[in-house]
Enzyme design. Structure first.
Site, mmCIF file in Angstrom:
data_model
loop_
_atom_site.group_PDB
_atom_site.id
_atom_site.type_symbol
_atom_site.label_atom_id
_atom_site.label_comp_id
_atom_site.label_asym_id
_atom_site.label_seq_id
_atom_site.Cartn_x
_atom_site.Cartn_y
_atom_site.Cartn_z
ATOM 1 N N SER A 54 0.813 -1.211 0.000
ATOM 2 C CA SER A 54 0.000 0.000 0.000
ATOM 3 C C SER A 54 0.850 1.265 0.000
ATOM 4 O O SER A 54 0.505 2.257 -0.655
ATOM 5 C CB SER A 54 -0.945 0.005 1.201
ATOM 6 O OG SER A 54 -1.814 -1.105 1.159
ATOM 7 N N HIS B 24 0.179 4.601 4.221
ATOM 8 C CA HIS B 24 -0.442 5.293 3.086
ATOM 9 C C HIS B 24 0.088 6.729 2.979
ATOM 10 O O HIS B 24 0.487 7.187 1.908
ATOM 11 C CB HIS B 24 -1.957 5.322 3.255
ATOM 12 C CG HIS B 24 -2.577 3.961 3.170
ATOM 13 N ND1 HIS B 24 -3.943 3.759 3.299
ATOM 14 C CD2 HIS B 24 -2.045 2.735 2.963
ATOM 15 C CE1 HIS B 24 -4.204 2.470 3.180
ATOM 16 N NE2 HIS B 24 -3.066 1.830 2.996
#
Length: 295
Positions: free
Chosen positions: A202, A248
């Site tokens: 991610s 993220h």
């Protein structure tokens, strides 16, 4: 004084073992056991069917074709990448690496996950986890949703970025974004005093999002609707428990920064190397700080 092309070997018109004449029929220089009655339009040497390559006019030998490719000028994209065309090799290789790692996770019964996942208390003594964890994914559900989602986004965004930046720069963007995401996760978890474990690409994927945002501002209309997709994915990280939103944000910031540097120094290879080296050093220092805090 001869007016023969100096690029033609001395035996191409009758002075070499491949030229034929009284000694016998002409033969291919690469395959002396084969007779060859077709000559290369560039060097004049005989060439057998295996060594022949179609040219705009006539036939060329494989050696001349290779030489022409070496001498051809390198075509660059607007961001300084080599315009190769064809398949996005690096993107496909990254997807294959993640899929292979997932298969090893399942086959090992969790051993691979334990050895290479991002476990914050272990980062100080095993810093490789900051990068290896980006190739692992959650195996807790029956279907590999985590892996499929990340690989789908990589498949959508990777080819365009790889074409723009070139293979080497795109790989640097991806790996540095992955490292940035891991460093951010480790630092935040260490500051919160809660030892955490994380896996997934991610951080790297959000780094690609960040790069697309930078390119959208630089080339208006080039990448559409990326803001909506990015906002949704960021929101999910905060709304769904168990998602490493720290990775993220870290990957997004590093990806945007690297893309900004690469886009602004597109025609300055040395400046790009210096800038990328600076990013690596900065992330290494942050990783050291994060590991100390986590420990």
């Amino acid at each position: 004084m001869s007016d023969r092309d100096p690029g033609v070997p001395p035996g191409a018109t009758g002075g070499g073992p491949w030229s034929g004449g009284p000694a016998g029929p002409p033969v291919c220089p690469r395959h002396p056991e084969r007779e060859a009655y077709v000559r290369c339009q560039r060097c004049g040497r005989p060439t057998c069917p295996e060594c022949q390559r179609e040219a705009p006019v006539g036939v060329q030998c494989v050696d001349c074709v290779a030489e022409a490719r070496r001498q051809a000028p390198t075509v660059r994209t607007a961001l300084g990448g080599t315009a190769r065309g064809g398949r996005p090799v690096v993107t496909y290789a990254l997807i294959a690496a993640c899929v292979l790692a997932y298969a090893l996770q399942l086959a090992s019964g969790g051993v691979v996950t334990g050895l290479f996942s991002l476990a914050t208390p272990l980062v100080a003594t095993e810093p490789y986890r900051l990068l290896t964890s980006a190739f692992l994914h959650s195996t807790g559900s029956l279907l590999p949703f985590h892996l499929l989602l990340n690989m789908y986004v990589l498949f959508l965004t990777g080819p365009a970025l790889e074409q723009l930046f070139g293979r080497g720069r795109f790989l640097a963007l991806y790996l540095l974004s992955a490292l940035g995401g891991s460093v951010a996760f480790t630092l935040v978890q260490g500051l919160l005093g809660s030892p955490g474990v994380a896996v997934g690409a991610s951080g790297a994927v959000f780094g690609l999002f960040g790069a697309l945002v930078v390119l959208r501002r630089r080339f208006p209309g080039g990448v559409r609707s990326i803001g909506v997709v990015l906002a949704i994915n960021l929101a999910l990280g905060f709304l769904i428990p168990g998602i490493a939103w720290e990775a993220h944000l870290g990957g997004l910031a590093v990806g945007a920064g690297v893309a900004a540097v690469l886009s602004r120094t597109a025609r300055q290879p040395r400046a790009q190397l210096v800038a990328l080296a600076a990013v690596v050093v900065a992330l290494a220092l942050l990783a050291a700080v994060a590991a100390a805090v986590a420990a």
